[in-house]
Design an enzyme around this catalytic site. Sequence first.
Site, PDB file in Angstrom:
ATOM      1  N   GLY A  16       8.716  -5.273   4.966  1.00  0.00           N
ATOM      2  CA  GLY A  16       8.509  -3.911   5.449  1.00  0.00           C
ATOM      3  C   GLY A  16       9.372  -2.921   4.686  1.00  0.00           C
ATOM      4  O   GLY A  16       9.833  -3.207   3.583  1.00  0.00           O
ATOM      5  N   HIS A  28       6.193  -2.146  -3.533  1.00  0.00           N
ATOM      6  CA  HIS A  28       5.376  -3.042  -2.694  1.00  0.00           C
ATOM      7  C   HIS A  28       3.897  -2.685  -2.825  1.00  0.00           C
ATOM      8  O   HIS A  28       3.034  -3.561  -2.904  1.00  0.00           O
ATOM      9  CB  HIS A  28       5.728  -2.879  -1.211  1.00  0.00           C
TER      10      HIS A  28
END
Length: 324
Positions: free
Chosen positions: A74, A80
Site C-alpha cells: 500500500g 507501484h
Amino acid sequence: MHERAFVLAPAAEIAADWHHPLRNKTIRELLAALPSQQCAVNGMRVFISARDAQLEIMRLRTERRSLGLVPTMGALHDGHLSLVRLAREQSDIVVASIFVNPTQFAPHEDLGQYPRNLDADLQALAAAQCDIVLAPSAAEMYPAGFSTYVEPPAVAAPLEGACRPGHFRGVATVVLKLFHLVPADRAYFGQKDYQQLLVIRHMVRDLAVPVEIVPCPIVREADGLAMSSRNRYLSPHQRQQARALSRALDAAERLVKSGERDARRIVGQMRDALAGAGMERIDYVVLADPESLVEKSSLDGPAVALIAAHVGNTRLIDNRLLNT
Ligand code: PAF
C-alpha cells in the site's frame, strides 16, 4: 469510467441515512461490516477475505485468462502504479495485493508508523485499470498458531539482510503465501528493491514456483530521487539531501563510463557525494555482482551499485546496474 464515484455495495443505503452506523467509517471498516466482505471501486473488485479472493481467482483461471499479480504494502506511488500498468499490458486479469506485512519488519523498525491509506490506494489502482484487489487482514494471513516460514536464499544474507534481521524471511514467507492465494502467470516487482527482487527470483527458482517474475525499472522523481513510500516522511530540507543517493549513483556510472575499474575508488566517490549532502548514517555503499550480490573489488563485468543511507529518521535505498 475513472471519474465515476466510488461504488460500494450498500453506498446508497448509507448515503440515505445520516445516522447510519457505517457512515464515516474507513473502507476497511465498511468492508469488514459487509456480509460479503467485498466491494467494487469503479468496477475493480476489492476483497478483504484472502480465502474468497483465492476461490474467485481459481475460478477465473479455469477460463484460461492470464493473470498478473502486483504485491504491495500500500501507500502507493507512481512506482507501484508502473507495475500495475505493465501487468495491465501483459495480462488479461490484474490483481494487486495490499498488505503491510508485519513479519518483514525487523525488531527495531516501527510497523505502526508505516503509512496506510487504503481509500487512496484503491482509487489509484482503479484508475490504473487493476481488476481485483486483495487487502487481507493480518489475522487471516497469520492465523493463531502460524509457525511456518520460508528460509530465504543465500542472496538474502548481506546488505539489507544484515541491516534488517529477519526482513527477507518475512518477505519470502508472505510472497510465497501470496503466490498460493493468487496463482498468477506473472508477478511484478520493482528494481528499486533490488535485493528483494533477487531473493524472490531465487526462491521461485529453488522451490519451482510456477510464476514468472517480471522486474520493473525504478521510477524516479524529476530530480532523480527514487520513488518510495518512505519519501513522504522527508522534510523539505531532507528531501533535498535525499537527492544525493541518485547523484552518488550518477557519479559511479560516470566513473565506470570513463574507464574506472577500481571499486574502492568508485565507492569512495559515492560516499563523498553522500557525505557532501550531510548524510552521516550510511548503512552500505557497495559494488556487487548483479546476481549473487558478492561484493566486487574490481569491475571486470556487469555490476550493481547499491546504497542504503539515513536521512534523519528515514532510511532510503537506491541502486543502479553498471555495465562495463
Ligand atoms: O516490496 C514490498 O512492498 C513488499 O516487500 C512485498 C513484496 C509486497 C512483500 O510484503
